[in-house]
Design a protein around this motif. Sequence first.
Motif, PDB file in Angstrom:
ATOM      1  N   PRO A  67      45.605  27.824  50.866  1.00  0.00           N
ATOM      2  CA  PRO A  67      45.178  28.216  49.518  1.00  0.00           C
ATOM      3  C   PRO A  67      45.995  27.486  48.468  1.00  0.00           C
ATOM      4  CG  PRO A  67      46.488  29.958  50.539  1.00  0.00           C
ATOM      5  CD  PRO A  67      46.210  28.942  51.606  1.00  0.00           C
ATOM      6  N   ASP A  68      45.327  27.098  47.349  1.00  0.00           N
ATOM      7  CA  ASP A  68      46.010  26.315  46.322  1.00  0.00           C
ATOM      8  C   ASP A  68      47.146  27.093  45.668  1.00  0.00           C
ATOM      9  OD1 ASP A  68      44.359  24.165  46.750  1.00  0.00           O
ATOM     10  OD2 ASP A  68      42.874  24.806  45.278  1.00  0.00           O
ATOM     11  N   GLU A  69      46.917  28.350  45.356  1.00  0.00           N
ATOM     12  CA  GLU A  69      47.928  29.136  44.662  1.00  0.00           C
ATOM     13  C   GLU A  69      47.722  30.603  44.980  1.00  0.00           C
ATOM     14  OE1 GLU A  69      49.804  29.616  40.149  1.00  0.00           O
ATOM     15  OE2 GLU A  69      48.031  28.371  40.526  1.00  0.00           O
ATOM     16  N   GLU A  70      48.813  31.308  45.157  1.00  0.00           N
ATOM     17  CA  GLU A  70      48.731  32.717  45.482  1.00  0.00           C
ATOM     18  C   GLU A  70      48.786  33.538  44.199  1.00  0.00           C
ATOM     19  OE1 GLU A  70      51.892  33.430  48.175  1.00  0.00           O
ATOM     20  OE2 GLU A  70      51.087  32.134  49.743  1.00  0.00           O
ATOM     21  N   VAL A  71      47.659  34.138  43.842  1.00  0.00           N
ATOM     22  CA  VAL A  71      47.584  35.023  42.681  1.00  0.00           C
ATOM     23  C   VAL A  71      47.083  36.373  43.179  1.00  0.00           C
ATOM     24  CG1 VAL A  71      47.186  33.173  41.021  1.00  0.00           C
ATOM     25  CG2 VAL A  71      45.232  34.257  42.150  1.00  0.00           C
ATOM     26  N   PRO A  72      47.327  37.452  42.430  1.00  0.00           N
ATOM     27  CA  PRO A  72      46.876  38.763  42.894  1.00  0.00           C
ATOM     28  C   PRO A  72      45.370  38.803  43.125  1.00  0.00           C
ATOM     29  CG  PRO A  72      48.416  38.989  41.069  1.00  0.00           C
ATOM     30  CD  PRO A  72      48.094  37.534  41.175  1.00  0.00           C
ATOM     31  N   ALA A  73      44.979  39.283  44.271  1.00  0.00           N
ATOM     32  CA  ALA A  73      43.573  39.451  44.637  1.00  0.00           C
ATOM     33  C   ALA A  73      43.352  40.907  45.012  1.00  0.00           C
ATOM     34  CB  ALA A  73      43.210  38.529  45.800  1.00  0.00           C
ATOM     35  N   LEU A  74      42.081  41.267  45.200  1.00  0.00           N
ATOM     36  CA  LEU A  74      41.729  42.636  45.566  1.00  0.00           C
ATOM     37  C   LEU A  74      41.506  42.694  47.076  1.00  0.00           C
ATOM     38  CD1 LEU A  74      41.226  45.402  44.233  1.00  0.00           C
ATOM     39  CD2 LEU A  74      38.794  44.814  44.153  1.00  0.00           C
ATOM     40  N   TRP A  75      42.147  43.674  47.707  1.00  0.00           N
ATOM     41  CA  TRP A  75      42.084  43.833  49.157  1.00  0.00           C
ATOM     42  C   TRP A  75      41.567  45.217  49.498  1.00  0.00           C
ATOM     43  CZ3 TRP A  75      44.105  40.189  52.833  1.00  0.00           C
ATOM     44  CH2 TRP A  75      44.638  39.026  52.250  1.00  0.00           C
ATOM     45  N   ALA A 128      47.233  50.986  44.314  1.00  0.00           N
ATOM     46  CA  ALA A 128      46.375  51.535  45.361  1.00  0.00           C
ATOM     47  C   ALA A 128      45.445  52.607  44.821  1.00  0.00           C
ATOM     48  CB  ALA A 128      47.226  52.106  46.484  1.00  0.00           C
ATOM     49  N   ASP A 129      44.194  52.598  45.312  1.00  0.00           N
ATOM     50  CA  ASP A 129      43.220  53.635  44.973  1.00  0.00           C
ATOM     51  C   ASP A 129      42.219  53.720  46.111  1.00  0.00           C
ATOM     52  OD1 ASP A 129      41.954  55.622  43.629  1.00  0.00           O
ATOM     53  OD2 ASP A 129      41.333  54.414  41.915  1.00  0.00           O
ATOM     54  N   PHE A 130      41.488  54.832  46.160  1.00  0.00           N
ATOM     55  CA  PHE A 130      40.519  55.064  47.224  1.00  0.00           C
ATOM     56  C   PHE A 130      39.099  54.770  46.747  1.00  0.00           C
ATOM     57  CE2 PHE A 130      44.024  57.771  48.599  1.00  0.00           C
ATOM     58  CZ  PHE A 130      44.057  57.547  49.965  1.00  0.00           C
ATOM     59  N   THR A 131      38.285  54.268  47.658  1.00  0.00           N
ATOM     60  CA  THR A 131      36.845  54.238  47.425  1.00  0.00           C
ATOM     61  C   THR A 131      36.277  55.606  47.786  1.00  0.00           C
ATOM     62  OG1 THR A 131      36.264  53.554  49.681  1.00  0.00           O
ATOM     63  CG2 THR A 131      36.829  51.807  48.105  1.00  0.00           C
ATOM     64  N   ASP A 132      35.031  55.845  47.416  1.00  0.00           N
ATOM     65  CA  ASP A 132      34.407  57.125  47.763  1.00  0.00           C
ATOM     66  C   ASP A 132      34.329  57.317  49.279  1.00  0.00           C
ATOM     67  OD1 ASP A 132      34.146  57.642  45.131  1.00  0.00           O
ATOM     68  OD2 ASP A 132      31.960  57.639  45.071  1.00  0.00           O
ATOM     69  N   ALA A 133      34.296  56.211  50.020  1.00  0.00           N
ATOM     70  CA  ALA A 133      34.218  56.290  51.477  1.00  0.00           C
ATOM     71  C   ALA A 133      35.574  56.541  52.120  1.00  0.00           C
ATOM     72  CB  ALA A 133      33.615  55.002  52.033  1.00  0.00           C
ATOM     73  N   GLY A 134      36.648  56.514  51.326  1.00  0.00           N
ATOM     74  CA  GLY A 134      37.979  56.772  51.864  1.00  0.00           C
ATOM     75  C   GLY A 134      38.762  55.535  52.222  1.00  0.00           C
ATOM     76  N   ASP A 135      38.169  54.336  52.027  1.00  0.00           N
ATOM     77  CA  ASP A 135      38.938  53.105  52.217  1.00  0.00           C
ATOM     78  C   ASP A 135      39.930  52.961  51.066  1.00  0.00           C
ATOM     79  OD1 ASP A 135      37.287  52.512  54.424  1.00  0.00           O
ATOM     80  OD2 ASP A 135      35.837  51.492  53.126  1.00  0.00           O
ATOM     81  N   VAL A 136      40.982  52.180  51.301  1.00  0.00           N
ATOM     82  CA  VAL A 136      41.999  51.970  50.270  1.00  0.00           C
ATOM     83  C   VAL A 136      41.846  50.573  49.687  1.00  0.00           C
ATOM     84  CG1 VAL A 136      44.461  51.854  49.756  1.00  0.00           C
ATOM     85  CG2 VAL A 136      43.613  53.538  51.385  1.00  0.00           C
ATOM     86  N   LEU A 137      41.678  50.501  48.381  1.00  0.00           N
ATOM     87  CA  LEU A 137      41.698  49.230  47.665  1.00  0.00           C
ATOM     88  C   LEU A 137      43.082  49.031  47.063  1.00  0.00           C
ATOM     89  CD1 LEU A 137      38.292  49.286  45.744  1.00  0.00           C
ATOM     90  CD2 LEU A 137      38.924  47.687  47.559  1.00  0.00           C
ATOM     91  N   PHE A 138      43.555  47.797  47.053  1.00  0.00           N
ATOM     92  CA  PHE A 138      44.841  47.498  46.438  1.00  0.00           C
ATOM     93  C   PHE A 138      44.867  46.040  46.011  1.00  0.00           C
ATOM     94  CE2 PHE A 138      45.375  46.689  50.984  1.00  0.00           C
ATOM     95  CZ  PHE A 138      46.051  45.465  51.022  1.00  0.00           C
ATOM     96  N   THR A 139      45.819  45.698  45.164  1.00  0.00           N
ATOM     97  CA  THR A 139      45.996  44.298  44.765  1.00  0.00           C
ATOM     98  C   THR A 139      47.241  43.735  45.431  1.00  0.00           C
ATOM     99  OG1 THR A 139      47.176  44.998  42.765  1.00  0.00           O
ATOM    100  CG2 THR A 139      44.833  44.541  42.552  1.00  0.00           C
ATOM    101  N   SER A 140      47.178  42.450  45.735  1.00  0.00           N
ATOM    102  CA  SER A 140      48.306  41.770  46.364  1.00  0.00           C
ATOM    103  C   SER A 140      48.132  40.269  46.218  1.00  0.00           C
ATOM    104  CB  SER A 140      48.407  42.127  47.854  1.00  0.00           C
ATOM    105  OG  SER A 140      49.458  41.407  48.478  1.00  0.00           O
ATOM    106  N   ALA A 141      49.260  39.568  46.129  1.00  0.00           N
ATOM    107  CA  ALA A 141      49.243  38.099  46.096  1.00  0.00           C
ATOM    108  C   ALA A 141      49.457  37.510  47.482  1.00  0.00           C
ATOM    109  CB  ALA A 141      50.313  37.585  45.135  1.00  0.00           C
ATOM    110  N   ARG A 142      49.351  38.326  48.525  1.00  0.00           N
ATOM    111  CA  ARG A 142      49.486  37.824  49.903  1.00  0.00           C
ATOM    112  C   ARG A 142      48.397  36.793  50.182  1.00  0.00           C
ATOM    113  NH1 ARG A 142      47.423  42.504  53.947  1.00  0.00           N
ATOM    114  NH2 ARG A 142      49.257  43.637  53.241  1.00  0.00           N
ATOM    115  N   PRO A 143      48.676  35.785  50.991  1.00  0.00           N
ATOM    116  CA  PRO A 143      47.660  34.767  51.291  1.00  0.00           C
ATOM    117  C   PRO A 143      46.536  35.339  52.147  1.00  0.00           C
ATOM    118  CG  PRO A 143      49.628  34.423  52.631  1.00  0.00           C
ATOM    119  CD  PRO A 143      49.972  35.502  51.644  1.00  0.00           C
ATOM    120  N   ASP A 144      45.334  34.836  51.929  1.00  0.00           N
ATOM    121  CA  ASP A 144      44.172  35.247  52.708  1.00  0.00           C
ATOM    122  C   ASP A 144      44.182  34.476  54.025  1.00  0.00           C
ATOM    123  OD1 ASP A 144      41.748  35.885  53.788  1.00  0.00           O
ATOM    124  OD2 ASP A 144      40.567  35.396  52.012  1.00  0.00           O
ATOM    125  N   PRO A 145      44.306  35.142  55.161  1.00  0.00           N
ATOM    126  CA  PRO A 145      44.366  34.418  56.444  1.00  0.00           C
ATOM    127  C   PRO A 145      43.087  33.685  56.794  1.00  0.00           C
ATOM    128  CG  PRO A 145      44.176  36.787  56.801  1.00  0.00           C
ATOM    129  CD  PRO A 145      44.395  36.596  55.340  1.00  0.00           C
TER     130      PRO A 145
END
Length: 693
Positions: free
Chosen positions: A101-109, A79-96
């Motif tokens: 999805p063919d395969e669940e690999v870590p993506a940026l959220w 987890a890390d913050f953008t300058d605007a205060g949003d939180v970026l993180f990585t996760s292999a959770r499926p994109d709704p």
Amino acid sequence: MSAFNDIRDYVGIPRVLSLKLAPDGSRLVSVVQSLNPDGKSYGTALWGIPVFDPAPPPPADKDREPARLTRSTKGESSADFTDAGDVLFTSARPDPTVKDPDEEVPALWLLPRSGGEARQVATRPGGIGAFRTAGQVVVFAADVLTGEEAAEEERRKARKDAGISAILHEGYPVRYWDHDLGPGRTRLFAATIGDDRLEDVRDLTPAPGEALRDVSFALTPDGSTVIATWRVFLPRGELRSELVAIDVASGEGRVLFSDEAYDFTGPIAVSPDGARVACARERLTGLDLSARSELWIGDLATGEGATHAPDLFPMDIVWAPDSSAVFIVADHQGRRPIFRVPLPERRSSRRESEERANEERSGRDNWHADAVRLTSDDAAYLSLSASQDGRFVYALRSGVDAAPAPARVDAVSGEITALPSPAPALELPGTLTEISATADDGQEIRGWLVLPSGASADNPAPFLLWIHGGPVASWNDWSWRWNPWIMAEQGYAVLLPDPCLSTGYGQHMIDRGWGDWGPRTLADLDAIVDVALARDDIDADRLGAMGGSYGGYMANWVAGHSDRYKAIVTHASLWNLDQFAGTTDASMYWQREFGDPGSERYAKLSPHHALDKISTPMLVIHGDKDYRVPIGEGLRLWWDLQRTGVESKFLYFPDENHWVLKPGNAVAWYETVLAFLAQHVLAQEWKRPDSLA
């Protein structure tokens, strides 16, 4: 009842893994690991932690408590913050938003600061790893197959459908800790934060080869430049690491710091004014040249730099907001304090380098040089963040007697304020004290002694020597994997010593043991064990010894060179050094210290040469996925003990690596170790652990 009494309760304790401060200083975000509902695995989630000043009237109670921000079966990390205060993180959770999805690999959220559901903002066929953000720019690392990028997803699928797992290597290394390298290569990508997804994604390093394996990188505050480690491959399997600067707009790169005698590595931090870069500089070792790491600060424009705070091995680095100093954490006398390293105004870097060199030559008495210790407690700090107003440094605070929890440190006075934690505080079954001894060469050897509740002259505790790994390391922090309080709950006094090769005692402490692992370390251990056993609250007749990795090497060495212990536990241990040095995942590193295979040091220092002297019962533990100390070490040790009739047992984990990480396996590990010690140290009847029935 204590959480240390039942290992099943212990493995269920939530664990705070990281800490990051929002740019406006309004909150912290942390990755927290906890037991999944199935009880068989761990999951991770993001938690928000409030930041408040206790001086004004306190906020409402609900605003004081940590709050869980994410929930998914795959978990979230980095987890890390953008300058605007949003939180970026990585996760292999499926994109709704994507059907099947063919395969669940870590993506940026991205989790919006204003609230609502997280949304996926970037993905790659091979997944997304580490990322950094500054302004509207995000740079991330991704695993990419060589060849045409547009067809990568199809090529990955074709490889999988064809059942191909083979990897063709044309250079060294081929493995790292617990995973195979290849067939993909790490690249860095840059993008701009858009309304819904990252936009203008571009490859900054289209042909890096293996140069970006395990890359560490940072962004300048304006997002214009990436500072990254870059591997340089040399003849005969050797390599070293440079630091490069890559222009985000053009992808053009240049070497920033390079030295044939050093590696430039992470952690990496760029000053808020964008002028200087701080990182670690590690000396390339040799037969008579020991490991050394130091803080390096250089000019981003010229590439000239100098070392600071000699003999402090920097483990984390963050800049003061006015760029006048850096805060680092480094091992020191069984602690890991925060140090403030004030920097002079920018001047001739060549002159500064000469002055630093003169300081280094002045000897051990000057080994802190320009570093000022900020925290004076017994704690170990990590995950530093500095507030933009310059008042505070935020960190995870822990210790041998305290699990990691958020804390705020006054940047001037060092005053410490505990912050609300997503994990509960733990009640310990004993006390922690400090002891020291004088070795045969006059060197002071210190260590921590864990004493169980109730230990006294009338009720002396059985004794357990626990030797740390590394070997360039120190006992100064909480450990979920090597936890002495579980042993204290069972009545053991546990000694955690820092012998030669330990960090935090000056370079000379590492030099003492370089190329002399077994003999020098055993002499140090014997000296401090003697002091511990002289206490009237410790039973000098009921002794056990154990260790993992290098500590396992020393457990094996102790077995062949001492008969004072009634049981020895050796985990992920080195047994035949010649065999180990050629099969580990980083042979080039170890052969710098030991020499070419078959050289004199292997004969002098390999524990297997003392097999005929071993009579102490031994418990051998090893994981099959351990590539740092390959399973061949455990198998060879086990067979040697069996064929020579040494009483022994072998606890084997087919699916674990250098550590034992799965909760069920951790239960089996502790239960087996305790049962083995109970049989031989406490003279109880052997009872096979319930977890292995």
